[in-house]
Design a protein around this motif. Structure first.
Motif, PDB file in Angstrom:
ATOM      1  N   SER A  31      12.588 105.103  -6.225  1.00  0.00           N
ATOM      2  CA  SER A  31      12.176 105.955  -7.334  1.00  0.00           C
ATOM      3  C   SER A  31      11.692 105.132  -8.525  1.00  0.00           C
ATOM      4  N   LEU A  69      12.253 114.717  -2.453  1.00  0.00           N
ATOM      5  CA  LEU A  69      12.006 115.024  -3.868  1.00  0.00           C
ATOM      6  C   LEU A  69      12.156 113.808  -4.771  1.00  0.00           C
ATOM      7  N   GLU A  70      11.976 112.627  -4.197  1.00  0.00           N
ATOM      8  CA  GLU A  70      12.043 111.397  -4.978  1.00  0.00           C
ATOM      9  C   GLU A  70      10.694 111.133  -5.647  1.00  0.00           C
ATOM     10  N   GLN A  71      10.727 110.909  -6.950  1.00  0.00           N
ATOM     11  CA  GLN A  71       9.522 110.542  -7.683  1.00  0.00           C
ATOM     12  C   GLN A  71       9.347 109.041  -7.542  1.00  0.00           C
ATOM     13  N   ARG A  87       0.132 113.018  -8.085  1.00  0.00           N
ATOM     14  CA  ARG A  87       1.098 113.346  -7.038  1.00  0.00           C
ATOM     15  C   ARG A  87       1.994 112.128  -6.798  1.00  0.00           C
ATOM     16  N   ASP A  88       3.266 112.265  -7.068  1.00  0.00           N
ATOM     17  CA  ASP A  88       4.177 111.135  -6.873  1.00  0.00           C
ATOM     18  C   ASP A  88       5.562 111.573  -6.415  1.00  0.00           C
ATOM     19  N   VAL A  89       5.714 112.836  -6.001  1.00  0.00           N
ATOM     20  CA  VAL A  89       6.996 113.337  -5.515  1.00  0.00           C
ATOM     21  C   VAL A  89       6.954 113.445  -3.996  1.00  0.00           C
ATOM     22  N   HIS A  90       7.853 112.733  -3.351  1.00  0.00           N
ATOM     23  CA  HIS A  90       7.900 112.685  -1.885  1.00  0.00           C
ATOM     24  C   HIS A  90       8.596 113.941  -1.356  1.00  0.00           C
ATOM     25  N   GLN A 202       4.525 117.143  -9.744  1.00  0.00           N
ATOM     26  CA  GLN A 202       5.645 117.882 -10.322  1.00  0.00           C
ATOM     27  C   GLN A 202       5.266 119.352 -10.528  1.00  0.00           C
ATOM     28  N   LEU A 205       5.686 121.708  -7.311  1.00  0.00           N
ATOM     29  CA  LEU A 205       6.943 121.825  -6.574  1.00  0.00           C
ATOM     30  C   LEU A 205       7.352 123.274  -6.322  1.00  0.00           C
TER      31      LEU A 205
END
Length: 220
Positions: A31, A69-71, A87-90, A202, A205
């Motif tokens: 993260s 949900l890891e950024q 986009r950076d949330v897995h 984010q 989501l």
């Protein structure tokens, strides 16, 4: 409504080579909150592999897992994830193991679709299975696989729970990553074939609530 805890606890040992027991797994932090990535490039495979080996030594365990949900700092290094919304949330979980490690079917199902998403930073070879769970459709996505596995797939082919469906691919074929499995569970796949978003902004989501299930019960 599918009960996630009941569903997901079923198949822990079937995702990758079952010789790795639950006791061989440890969580890894990719993260943006991990200060290690402030000064180290997570997208550099050599750097990441050294970090991974160090974590294995510290924990005495071998299979790294994490990411739901890891950024992640990783996606901020790639132009692929910077167009439009950042986009950076897995959205799935990752399991890190050597290339060639076997990948197993989550539960009984048929091949819905597959594709080689071969542009840089993508999934590489990707398989999607369709399942019938108590009369409801469920879809599982397996990404970053080996190209050679694709000759064994055909739409409609059936796999039984725990069958070997693929192996983990090398960086040159898996989208450019340290070998690992990206695993994701969806309740509806829409018009997607051989692909489904695995990283979100984010702001997006809420759009995926109820569509992408939390797979952490596979690990904990």
């Amino acid at each position: 409504m599918i009960q996630e805890s009941r569903l997901l606890i079923m198949a822990f040992k079937h995702l990758i080579d079952p010789k790795f027991s639950k006791n061989n797994y440890f969580p890894i932090d990719l993260s943006i909150k991990n200060p290690f990535w402030d000064d180290n490039d997570v997208s550099d495979i050599d750097i990441f592999e050294k970090y991974l080996d160090n974590q294995r030594s510290k924990t005495g365990k071998y299979i790294a897992h994490g990411g739901y949900l890891e950024q992640r700092a990783l996606y901020r290094k790639s132009a692929r994830f910077q167009a439009g919304l950042v986009r950076d949330v897995h959205m799935g979980i990752d399991l890190w193991a050597p290339a060639g490690t076997s990948v197993h079917a989550f539960m009984d199902g048929v091949v819905h679709s597959f594709a080689n998403n071969d542009d840089d930073g993508n999934y590489g070879p990707t398989l999607i299975l369709e399942h019938d769970f108590n009369g409801k459709q469920l879809y599982t996505l397996y990404g970053h696989l080996a190209i050679s596995d694709m000759e064994n797939w055909s739409v409609g082919s059936r796999f039984r729970e725990s069958d070997i469906i693929a192996t983990l691919g090398k960086p040159e074929e898996n989208g450019g990553y340290s070998p690992h499995l990206h695993f994701q569970i969806m309740t509806n796949i829409g018009e997607y074939k051989g692909d489904y978003p695995g990283v979100a902004a984010q702001e997006e989501l809420q759009d995926y609530e109820g569509l992408i299930l939390n797979p952490n019960s596979l690990i904990f």
